[in-house]
Structures are given as structure tokens and as C-alpha cells.
Scaffold this active site. Structure first.
Site, PDB file in Angstrom:
ATOM      1  N   ASP A 203      36.236  63.298  27.992  1.00  0.00           N
ATOM      2  CA  ASP A 203      37.466  63.499  28.751  1.00  0.00           C
ATOM      3  C   ASP A 203      37.179  64.205  30.068  1.00  0.00           C
ATOM      4  OD1 ASP A 203      36.771  65.913  27.527  1.00  0.00           O
ATOM      5  OD2 ASP A 203      38.437  65.848  26.119  1.00  0.00           O
TER       6      ASP A 203
ATOM      7  N   ASP B  29      44.930  72.820  17.842  1.00  0.00           N
ATOM      8  CA  ASP B  29      46.107  72.002  17.532  1.00  0.00           C
ATOM      9  C   ASP B  29      45.727  70.669  16.875  1.00  0.00           C
ATOM     10  OD1 ASP B  29      45.072  70.515  19.621  1.00  0.00           O
ATOM     11  OD2 ASP B  29      46.851  70.653  20.902  1.00  0.00           O
TER      12      ASP B  29
ATOM     13  N   HIS C 157      43.471  68.431  18.026  1.00  0.00           N
ATOM     14  CA  HIS C 157      43.088  67.312  18.895  1.00  0.00           C
ATOM     15  C   HIS C 157      41.601  66.989  18.778  1.00  0.00           C
ATOM     16  CE1 HIS C 157      42.433  70.214  22.567  1.00  0.00           C
ATOM     17  NE2 HIS C 157      41.288  70.016  21.952  1.00  0.00           N
TER      18      HIS C 157
ATOM     19  N   GLU D 269      46.185  64.795  22.046  1.00  0.00           N
ATOM     20  CA  GLU D 269      47.034  65.837  21.497  1.00  0.00           C
ATOM     21  C   GLU D 269      47.887  65.275  20.345  1.00  0.00           C
ATOM     22  OE1 GLU D 269      46.071  68.565  22.310  1.00  0.00           O
ATOM     23  OE2 GLU D 269      46.302  69.128  24.405  1.00  0.00           O
TER      24      GLU D 269
HETATM   25  P1  PGA Z   1      36.049  74.335  22.076  1.00  0.00           P
HETATM   26  O1  PGA Z   1      37.074  73.142  22.263  1.00  0.00           O
HETATM   27  O2  PGA Z   1      34.764  73.733  21.691  1.00  0.00           O
HETATM   28  O3  PGA Z   1      35.948  75.012  23.426  1.00  0.00           O
HETATM   29  O4  PGA Z   1      36.633  75.219  21.019  1.00  0.00           O
HETATM   30  C1  PGA Z   1      37.095  72.122  21.309  1.00  0.00           C
HETATM   31  C2  PGA Z   1      38.135  71.097  21.684  1.00  0.00           C
HETATM   32  O5  PGA Z   1      39.122  71.443  22.352  1.00  0.00           O
HETATM   33  O6  PGA Z   1      37.970  69.935  21.290  1.00  0.00           O
END
Ligand code: PGA
Length: 257
Positions: A64, A133, A135, A140
Site C-alpha cells: 500500500d 482494527d 485490517h 479497513e
Molecule cells: P504495524 O502495522 O506493523 O506498524 O503494527 C501493521 C498494519 O497496520 O498492518
């Protein structure tokens, strides 16, 4: 679910994941990797860099990108991938793809990215983190489980989680271009990593809950080959944790991770 591995800590988990990717690149120096940003994959990238492999023929696709950060912004995922992956592993920058977050290019950013992945022959191994959350990528809750790469609006929770990388939460972009869940599911092997107690609830929902767009990471249950590698804290809410440990301890000799 293919396999859940509960490692002692993030370093051990990173080393296990690096072993899988290292074997892939050794067997196929032109492998296609799906790379993730955020804090989670960093132990994996550190472990991979110690393996002494030649990554110059490897192609990489990021999951992304934020929309609207100026080119060269230190927190754009293009820059993060250059800093954490391309440099340390010695990838050829011309083989590294990141979705185009230029606001002027959004009409075709998703379809261009899908075409580039297809042209490369698809992703061999996709590295995934998970959001608090639920995702994956920036898909999302509510994302279509068949979604392609497209523009999404980040939840307030994700913007708050990612504010640590910016001066203030107001600087976290509102929109992103992300590989869809359908895109991710087409990768031939998924490795999902999760560390820390903040991920425990989302991880349990993803691995043991119903498959639902409300928990986008639960879509991994539809994939034939998934390796979930977590630390003890992230595993804390898994109901079948003891069984996963039992399976791992009793793996047949012929079955590598
Ligand atoms: P993080 O993010 O590795 O910084 O915890 C993971 C994500 O949002 O997929």
C-alpha cells in the site's frame, strides 16, 4: 488455516519468516515478494539481511501507499521500503513496485498496479501485518473480500496507530492506495506476522473468528497456504494456542515451515 506458529518473541518470529523467504529466494533468485511496511516486518527484514542472499533478481510489490504525501516524504511507503528493504537487502530498485499515491493518478493507480503484479507472474510470498482494527494492507473493516487494488479511506483508529510516524495525527493522510483482499489472496503463500498485546484481539478474530469483511484479515482463512507467526503477547487470545504449539512441536521431519 494452514499453520499458526507461536514464537518466543518477535526476533525468533522474524528469523522463522526469514527462513521461509530465504529458501524461496535460494530456489528462485527471480522470486516475487510482497512486502509490508509498519513496525511488524522489521525483525524479518533484519533477519533476512543476515542470510547473505543475492536479492538483485527479486521483484517486490509493496502492499500500500498513502495518498498525497510529497514525493520523497520520509514516511511515504516508497521511502520506507527503500530504507528498510531495498537498501539492507540489496534489491534492484527498478524491480520494486509501490502503488502510486499521487492524487492526480488515482483513476488508474489501482488497475496499473494489478497489471504490474500480473505481468510479474503474481506474488510468491506475501508478507502481512495486521492492524488493531483487523485490517490487512490498508483494507479497513467493511472492505470487500474480493477487492482489487484501489483507493481507501483510513479509519480514525489506523490514523491514530500510525500517528507515531508523523509529527501529529493531522499529518497522517486520510486516504491510501492498497492492494485489495482479492489481490492479497492471489499470492501463492501468505505469511502474517503479529507482535504485542495490542494485536491479540484482532489476531484471534482473524484466525479463529468467522470469515467476515468486518475483520478483513479473517480472509486469510480462505487461502490454501498461510503461515501465521506471532509472539506470545499477540497469541494471548487464541483459543487453540496449545494445539498450535502441539502441531508445531510434532511437525513431520519432511515438513518445513
Ligand atoms: P504495524 O502495522 O506493523 O506498524 O503494527 C501493521 C498494519 O497496520 O498492518
Amino acid at each position: 488455516m494452514s499453520e499458526v506458529v507461536i514464537a518466543a518473541d518477535a526476533e525468533e518470529a522474524g528469523a522463522l519468516a526469514a527462513g521461509i523467504i530465504g529458501r524461496l529466494v535460494q530456489d528462485d533468485p527471480a522470486a516475487v515478494l510482497g512486502v509490508a511496511t509498519g513496525s511488524t516486518p522489521l525483525p524479518l527484514y533484519r533477519a533476512l539481511a543476515t542470510l547473505g542472499l543475492d536479492f538483485r533478481g527479486v521483484t517486490a510489490f509493496a502492499l500500500d501507499e498513502y495518498v498525497g504525501l510529497p514525493p520523497g516524504h520520509a514516511e511515504s511507503y516508497r521511502q520506507v521500503i527503500e530504507r528498510e528493504v531495498v537498501g539492507p537487502l540489496g534489491l534492484d530498485p527498478t524491480r520494486v513496485h509501490v502503488p502510486n499515491g499521487d492524487p492526480e493518478e488515482l483513476a488508474h493507480a489501482g488497475s496499473d498496479y494489478e497489471a504490474a503484479i500480473a505481468l510479474a507472474g503474481g506474488v510468491d510470498v506475501q508478507i502481512l501485518g495486521i492492524g488493531t482494527d483487523g485490517h490487512i494492507g490498508f483494507n479497513e473493516p467493511g472492505s470487500s473480500l474480493a477487492s482489487p487494488t484501489r483507493v481507501k479511506t483510513l479509519t480514525p483508529e489506523t490514523r491514530a496507530d500510525n500517528a507515531r510516524f508523523f509529527d501529529s495525527i493531522d499529518d497522517v493522510p486520510m486516504h491510501c492506495v492498497t492492494q485489495g483482499i482479492g489481490t492479497i489472496l492471489r499470492a501463492r503463500h501468505l505469511i502474517l506476522l503479529a507482535f504485542g498485546e495490542a494485536k491479540a484481539s484482532a489476531l484471534a478474530a482473524a484466525v479463529e473468528g468467522p470469515v467476515t469483511a468486518s475483520v478483513p484479515a479473517s480472509a486469510i482463512q480462505l487461502h490454501p497456504r498461510v503461515t501465521v507467526i506471532v509472539d506470545e503477547a499477540a497469541a494471548a487470545q487464541l483459543e487453540r494456542a496449545d494445539y498450535y504449539r502441539y502441531v508445531f512441536a510434532n511437525r513431520p521431519a519432511w515438513q518445513q515451515l
